[in-house]
Structures are given as C-alpha cells and as structure tokens.
Design an enzyme around this catalytic site. Structure first.
Site, PDB file in Angstrom:
ATOM      1  N   ASP A   7      43.982  53.922  47.591  1.00  0.00           N
ATOM      2  CA  ASP A   7      43.342  52.984  46.663  1.00  0.00           C
ATOM      3  C   ASP A   7      41.836  53.135  46.817  1.00  0.00           C
ATOM      4  O   ASP A   7      41.356  53.693  47.811  1.00  0.00           O
ATOM      5  CB  ASP A   7      43.770  51.539  47.004  1.00  0.00           C
ATOM      6  CG  ASP A   7      43.099  50.487  46.123  1.00  0.00           C
ATOM      7  OD1 ASP A   7      42.941  50.738  44.917  1.00  0.00           O
ATOM      8  OD2 ASP A   7      42.717  49.426  46.647  1.00  0.00           O
ATOM      9  N   SER A   8      41.096  52.615  45.856  1.00  0.00           N
ATOM     10  CA  SER A   8      39.633  52.621  45.967  1.00  0.00           C
ATOM     11  C   SER A   8      39.166  51.805  47.173  1.00  0.00           C
ATOM     12  O   SER A   8      38.105  52.070  47.715  1.00  0.00           O
ATOM     13  CB  SER A   8      39.008  52.053  44.701  1.00  0.00           C
ATOM     14  OG  SER A   8      39.493  50.743  44.466  1.00  0.00           O
ATOM     15  N   CYS A  70      46.473  52.121  42.943  1.00  0.00           N
ATOM     16  CA  CYS A  70      45.234  51.699  42.299  1.00  0.00           C
ATOM     17  C   CYS A  70      45.444  51.966  40.822  1.00  0.00           C
ATOM     18  O   CYS A  70      45.689  53.109  40.411  1.00  0.00           O
ATOM     19  CB  CYS A  70      44.080  52.551  42.849  1.00  0.00           C
ATOM     20  SG  CYS A  70      42.528  52.411  41.950  1.00  0.00           S
ATOM     21  N   GLU A 148      37.519  38.942  46.029  1.00  0.00           N
ATOM     22  CA  GLU A 148      36.829  39.392  47.247  1.00  0.00           C
ATOM     23  C   GLU A 148      35.996  38.266  47.850  1.00  0.00           C
ATOM     24  O   GLU A 148      35.792  38.219  49.058  1.00  0.00           O
ATOM     25  CB  GLU A 148      35.958  40.609  46.939  1.00  0.00           C
ATOM     26  CG  GLU A 148      36.790  41.714  46.307  1.00  0.00           C
ATOM     27  CD  GLU A 148      36.542  43.087  46.865  1.00  0.00           C
ATOM     28  OE1 GLU A 148      35.370  43.454  47.029  1.00  0.00           O
ATOM     29  OE2 GLU A 148      37.539  43.798  47.140  1.00  0.00           O
ATOM     30  N   CYS A 180      45.983  45.432  38.252  1.00  0.00           N
ATOM     31  CA  CYS A 180      44.977  45.666  39.290  1.00  0.00           C
ATOM     32  C   CYS A 180      45.524  45.026  40.559  1.00  0.00           C
ATOM     33  O   CYS A 180      46.073  43.922  40.507  1.00  0.00           O
ATOM     34  CB  CYS A 180      43.637  45.044  38.900  1.00  0.00           C
ATOM     35  SG  CYS A 180      42.397  45.128  40.212  1.00  0.00           S
ATOM     36  N   HIS A 182      44.247  43.541  42.941  1.00  0.00           N
ATOM     37  CA  HIS A 182      43.676  42.271  43.388  1.00  0.00           C
ATOM     38  C   HIS A 182      44.269  41.064  42.671  1.00  0.00           C
ATOM     39  O   HIS A 182      44.217  39.949  43.179  1.00  0.00           O
ATOM     40  CB  HIS A 182      42.164  42.256  43.148  1.00  0.00           C
ATOM     41  CG  HIS A 182      41.371  43.000  44.175  1.00  0.00           C
ATOM     42  ND1 HIS A 182      41.531  44.340  44.409  1.00  0.00           N
ATOM     43  CD2 HIS A 182      40.388  42.594  45.031  1.00  0.00           C
ATOM     44  CE1 HIS A 182      40.686  44.725  45.353  1.00  0.00           C
ATOM     45  NE2 HIS A 182      39.984  43.686  45.757  1.00  0.00           N
TER      46      HIS A 182
END
Lengths: 259, 259
Positions: A7-8, A70, A148, A180, A182
């Site tokens: 993933d990034s 991702c 985040e 995504c 997140h």
C-alpha cells in the site's frame, strides 16, 4: 511461500487484518511506502513506477502472490504491471465490484481518492459487470486526512461527509463502495449520513474474501513482516488502528528501489 | 545567476510570488517535489534525503543561492545541509521568527505541519531570540488538505480552525506565525477566528523580505522555470492560486536524483 501485500502507507493493513483472519497460518510480507505516501493525488505513471519497485522487492523476497492493498495502485497500476509480471497480482477493484453487485440492486456510489475516481476504473468495471447500472462516483480527498488525524466522528467529520455524499444521496444510491483502505474507519459517520437502507461495501474485506475463495489453504504458521520506506517511528502508533490489536510482527525500514 | 527555490509541492510558489515582487528581474528556478509530496508527516532523515537531491539538482542548474520555501524542509533539513553545501542555503525560520518578534510583544503562536512543530525549530529559535517569550505551537494537519481542496472558507473550515486554535486563544497569543506555505490562503478564516488583535505573520513574505535586504539587486530580466517531479498536469490548475495570476513561465517534469 508468503503472500505479498503493499500500500502507499499503512492503510493497507486493513487488508492484512482481513487476510490474517482468513488465512491465520499464512506468512505475509507487507510493504508500506510511507516515504512517498499518499498515492491518491499522483499521476498514473508515478504510481506505476512506485508499484513496480515494490512488487519487484516483494518478488525478490519470495512472495508467491501479491495483493495491491491500495485502491489507487489497483486503479492506476495493477492492470499495467500484470502484463509484465509472472507472479499473480491482485487488485481491489474486481472484488469490490463483485461485492457491490451482490449487496443490492439499486444505484451504486463509489468514493475514493481523486486519482482512483479520475481513473474511472470502478465506474467502468461496474458498467461492464451490470450494463445500465447507475453509478455515482465521488472523490473524497479530506477523508484520509480526517482518519489520519483521528477525527472519526463528530460535527466536522459529519458535515464533510454530508457535503461529499449529497450528490450520491440525491441519486438514491443503495450501495456505497468504500474504495480506499482508510474509509472503513469512517463507517459510523457514513452510516449515519446515508441511513440504514444504504449498504456499505468494505473493499478490504471484499478483497480478502475473494482471495480466500481462490486459495483455501490454512496450513502454514503465519508470520507478519512489515517493511516501511520511511522511519517506522511515527507510524507505529497508528498501526493498531488499521491492523487491530495483536502482534504486529517485525517492522523494518527499507530503501527502494531494491533491485 | 538564478535563485533556486524548492518545496515539497507547489505551495512554495507563494514564496516565488513574493520573491518576484521583490526581485522582478531575477531568474528563478523552482523545484516542487510533487511525486513525493507532502513532507510534513515524514521523518527528518527522509526530508533531508529529498532536500539534498533537490539542492544538488539546483546547484547543477547553476543556482547561486537556494531558498527552502518549505517550512518542514527548513525545520528538518536546512541546518544539516548547510554544513556540507557551498551554495548559500536559506530556510524560512529565521525570517519568520524575526517577523514575529517585530509584529508585537505578547505570546506568539506557531502553526505548521506535524513534522515542523515536532522538530521544535520555531519554538527554539523564538526562545533564543527573546528569552522568556511565551510560545504556543500547534500542528494543524488538516489545513493543507483543506487548502488543496479549495475549502478556504465556510463552516467546516472555520470549525476546524477554532478547534486547532482554541489552545492558542486560551494563552492569549498576540502574533500567529503561519509556518507553512499553504496557510496564507486561510488568512480570512484565521483572522475571523482570532480577531483583529492577533497579527498574522506570513512566513513566505517574511522570507522574501529578508532576502531582499541581503541582495538588493534588481537589474536582471527575470524568468521563472518550474520543475516538478510528478506529471505537471493535475497541479497546473492550482499553480495560480499560489503564484498569483500572470506568466507561469515553463513547467518541466524531472526525475530525481539528478546527479
């Protein structure tokens, strides 16, 4: 033979979490490109370059199968890389689309990074799988920073979600693909804004479930090795929010390109 | 001999804008590391590596002086790089601190990226310049995404600003240093939340003004060359919001490391 996952950043650990539940004894090698995160606002060429460096690294480490955990890399890079790679490469889009179609019949919403949405990958895959389906796609660039920052609920997060989702509500979506890694952390707010008649599809769970079907082995004793391209320090505190509580395994700093 | 300027992305163009106002005939080479943006949540070592690659590139292009138009690079990398570089290297912290002290006597607030604030660079420089000064520093990680999303005002942005600034208001700051190139675009909201008795110090303007004092030449015919590490396309639309209207000059894609 370990499973490679990348993933990034560390968001892809939500996929690792689902994979470890599905394959508790399988070894997993995870690469988080924390030195260059995020991918969601970068060009296809750059995301392809980064993804190629990481998959080269994972191949050299012995990964027998690689999962792009991702959505941006899945949308921009997996198709191109799969043409030249021998190791099987899985993205998140096919499984996300299959889950969305299984979840209901009405219009489908897709939310993701600007790069994922601009690529049209989900929109095209949904249209191909069910011609005539109404699809409403929306980039939601503030969602990753909100997660985040740990603002998973509250007035601000709800107001931002309402603003982004307003066009999807207007089109009466019945299913929303969280494209995504997140976004599953915002399920509470998204459910509140959309109401109980809209099914939320977690692309991480969908991806892990689809791999389970294609592998089926549960024999190995599983170990998790995490490789990060930036110093792990600042990220360690947030690893558990994506991976869940439990043993993280080893975390090692690497410099790419490896080869 | 051109002036070199760099930033993690395109936010540093606010410094270029101020420099072009101060030195209208000077050539400027600008590097925006758009393939690896942002720096504000990365480690000191990584920011130093990236900054070294960029300053190497600018030196080879003939820059006779280099400005780190990025508060994170200024806080984490300029001190280390200046020890080994022959070309004069300017960060944004000294000029920002000088402007803050000139702006008033009361407590000073500093807002910036998590990496800038965690480095303590502003806090230490302020304490050294005026012993006993009360300094309140606050990381404001949602401000850059808000600016990049174009949400420069409105209920959400104001609420986020109030949440972040509450501890600074409680300490009765009289001066606020905007220690990130993106933040001057939020001046309206910040002024509304803080009230007219708090002076806002724009670190970009402060940096350009301090260079003006040390150079003073206004003879050259100025040209602006912009180098970006990712494909320029998606960024071009936002260049004017940082640089102001007018001729952008040339924009070229580069791959680092150059040397």
């Amino acid at each position: 033979m370990p499973l490679g996952v990348f993933d990034s950043g560390i968001g892809g650990l939500t996929v690792v979490r689902a994979l470890r539940a599905a394959f508790p004894r399988r070894d997993i090698l995870y690469v988080g490109d924390t030195a260059r995160v995020p991918y969601g606002n970068k060009s296809a060429e750059t995301v392809q370059t980064y993804s190629r460096e990481i998959t080269d690294f994972l191949e050299k480490k012995g990964a027998e199968r690689i999962v792009a955990a991702c959505n941006t890399a899945s949308a921009l890079a997996v198709g191109v890389l799969a043409r030249t790679k021998k190791v099987p490469l899985h993205g998140m889009i096919e499984s996300g689309v299959a889950s969305a179609l299984a979840a209901g019949d009405g219009p489908v919403g897709v939310i993701g990074t600007p790069a994922t949405i601009a690529s049209g990958a989900y929109q095209q895959a949904l249209a191909k799988a069910r011609p005539g389906l109404k699809v409403v796609a929306q980039a939601t660039p503030l969602f990753v920073p909100l997660v985040e920052e740990g603002w998973l609920e509250g007035e601000v997060t709800e107001k931002i979600a309402r603003t982004y989702l307003e066009p999807l509500i207007r089109e009466k979506i019945r299913v929303l693909v969280l494209a995504c890694t997140h976004y599953p952390l915002l399920k509470g707010v998204l459910g509140k804004v959309l109401g109980p008649h809209v099914r939320l599809v977690d692309s991480s769970e969908a991806c892990a479930a689809s791999l389970q079907a294609s592998e089926g082995e549960r024999k190995e004793k599983g170990e998790l090795k995490i490789f990060l391209t930036d110093e792990p320090g600042p990220f360690l505190g947030r690893v558990e929010s994506f991976l869940g509580k439990g043993s993280v395994g080893s975390v090692e700093r690497i410099h790419l390109p490896y080869g």
